[in-house]
Motif scaffolding. Structure first.
Motif, short mmCIF file in Angstrom:
data_model
loop_
_atom_site.label_atom_id
_atom_site.label_comp_id
_atom_site.label_asym_id
_atom_site.label_seq_id
_atom_site.Cartn_x
_atom_site.Cartn_y
_atom_site.Cartn_z
N MET A 81 48.76 -100.74 59.22
CA MET A 81 48.01 -100.78 57.96
C MET A 81 47.03 -101.95 57.95
SD MET A 81 48.80 -98.15 56.27
CE MET A 81 48.18 -98.48 54.62
N THR A 82 47.38 -103.04 58.63
CA THR A 82 46.46 -104.18 58.72
C THR A 82 45.24 -103.82 59.57
OG1 THR A 82 48.29 -105.74 58.50
CG2 THR A 82 46.25 -106.60 59.40
N GLU A 83 45.45 -102.96 60.57
CA GLU A 83 44.32 -102.50 61.37
C GLU A 83 43.31 -101.73 60.53
OE1 GLU A 83 46.17 -100.19 64.38
OE2 GLU A 83 46.80 -101.91 65.59
N GLN A 84 43.79 -101.08 59.48
CA GLN A 84 42.90 -100.29 58.62
C GLN A 84 42.31 -101.12 57.48
OE1 GLN A 84 42.17 -97.15 59.44
NE2 GLN A 84 43.58 -97.31 61.17
N ALA A 101 43.94 -95.22 53.95
CA ALA A 101 44.28 -96.02 55.13
C ALA A 101 45.54 -95.50 55.79
CB ALA A 101 44.45 -97.49 54.74
N ALA A 102 46.51 -95.08 54.98
CA ALA A 102 47.75 -94.53 55.53
C ALA A 102 47.47 -93.25 56.32
CB ALA A 102 48.75 -94.26 54.40
N ARG A 103 46.60 -92.42 55.78
CA ARG A 103 46.25 -91.17 56.49
C ARG A 103 45.54 -91.46 57.81
NH1 ARG A 103 44.74 -89.29 51.12
NH2 ARG A 103 46.19 -87.69 50.38
N ARG A 104 44.67 -92.47 57.80
CA ARG A 104 43.97 -92.83 59.05
C ARG A 104 44.94 -93.42 60.07
NH1 ARG A 104 40.27 -95.00 55.37
NH2 ARG A 104 40.94 -97.13 55.92
N GLN A 117 55.90 -95.57 56.23
CA GLN A 117 55.23 -96.45 57.19
C GLN A 117 53.83 -96.89 56.76
OE1 GLN A 117 57.48 -94.16 60.91
NE2 GLN A 117 55.36 -94.76 61.14
N GLY A 118 53.33 -96.29 55.69
CA GLY A 118 52.00 -96.65 55.22
C GLY A 118 51.99 -97.23 53.82
#
Length: 331
Positions: A81-84, A101-104, A117-118
């Motif tokens: 999630m930090t990557e997004q 962001a979770a979907r990506r 996880q998101g």
């Protein structure tokens, strides 16, 4: 305040003093002079903004996630999630941004996985930021998930599998069924954790050590099984447990239910049927709250039949007549 770029072995480092008087020493992680100057200017501008308007003007998701982790927060799923969201300021993050962001981060995941996880880790980071005064409160809706219908089974289910299971796996399944423990905790138990009918679980999912009492039957079974790989039950991972169990279900011609349903779910249901209170069940199985026991793990059987039987006995006991039943009725 004036921050300067200094070069150490070809790498840029930031040196200087912030507007609050604190010394700043930071690696810029670049060997490009132009990029180093860009980073220096951005950091300097952010420090001035934070000093003039407060940290909510400059703190990013990545910075908040790092502070959350250093404070002891769960970091298992934060990286993706930090990557997004990492470079986005907390104040600019909306519930929609978190869901997107979770979907990506997990493009092929189910809604349950997206939530676990998101949404959940991002929500934890944002709540931590809010507690520090770095952003406002953010309420993020979870993705809709249809709860699966889980089954509770009795000892007879395990006995059908027994001829097709290694002794150590049958012992593991019996342990889960009779104690309600989690399979992950059980697999990691070292041989020295057991002393007769007492097993000391040093660390559980909830982080608390617990003492588990097992039956004499299970203790005798474990006495006859040689530990391996430094584990009481001899398994170093779940995959070998699940694969062997799945094959056994096929040979026994019974439904594959994994380890959780014959174990933790069935444990709570059997104790409930035996008259144990929710509090007692939660304590015996290591649930954090009684609500988890009531909402998720209990599967009472025959409730409709029991209700009908109750009212049938009530009617038989009173022997109501039609006249008696209508007496006193308002005309």
């Amino acid at each position: 305040m004036r921050l300067k770029v200094k070069w150490v072995n070809g790498w840029a480092r930031l040196h200087g003093t912030g507007p609050d008087g604190k010394r700043i020493r930071r690696a810029l992680k670049t060997q490009d002079p132009r990029r180093a100057e860009e980073i220096r200017a951005q950091i300097e501008a952010d420090l001035w903004k934070a000093n003039l308007y407060g940290p909510q003007e400059v703190v990013t998701f990545a910075e908040c996630a790092l502070a959350y982790a250093e404070d002891g927060g769960e970091v298992r799923f934060i990286v993706k999630m930090t990557e997004q969201l990492g470079t986005i300021k907390l104040r600019d993050i909306t519930p929609k941004a978190i869901r997107d962001a979770a979907r990506r981060a997990y493009p092929r995941a189910s809604n349950a996985t997206l939530n676990r996880q998101g949404i959940t880790p991002a929500r934890a980071v944002m709540n931590f930021g809010h507690e520090q005064g770095w952003c406002g409160a953010v309420r993020v809706r979870s993705f809709p998930v249809e709860k699966p219908r889980r089954k509770a089974v009795g000892r007879e289910y395990l006995e059908l599998l027994r001829p097709h299971l290694p002794d150590r796996l049958f012992a593991l399944m019996l342990y889960l069924h009779q104690t309600g423990r989690r399979v992950g905790d059980a697999i990691e138990l070292p041989p020295e954790a057991r002393d007769g009918t007492i097993i000391e679980v040093a660390k559980t999912k909830t982080g608390r050590p617990i003492t588990v009492k097992i039956t004499d039957e299970l203790a005798d079974m474990l006495d006859s099984i040689e530990p391996r790989h430094g584990r009481l039950f001899g398994y170093i991972g779940r995959s070998s447990v699940y694969n062997t169990l799945r094959r056994a279900c096929g040979k026994a011609d019974v439904e594959y239910l994994g380890t959780h349903q014959p174990g933790r779910h069935s444990f709570a249901t059997e104790l409930h049927e035996a008259g144990f209170s929710d509090k007692a069940i939660a304590e015996a199985g290591g649930w954090a709250t009684t609500r988890m026991v009531t909402d998720v793990y209990q599967h009472p059987k025959g409730s409709s039949e029991k209700a009908a039987d109750h009212f049938s006995k009530e009617a038989t006991g009173k022997k109501l007549t039609r006249k008696g039943a209508t007496q006193g009725k308002v005309q």
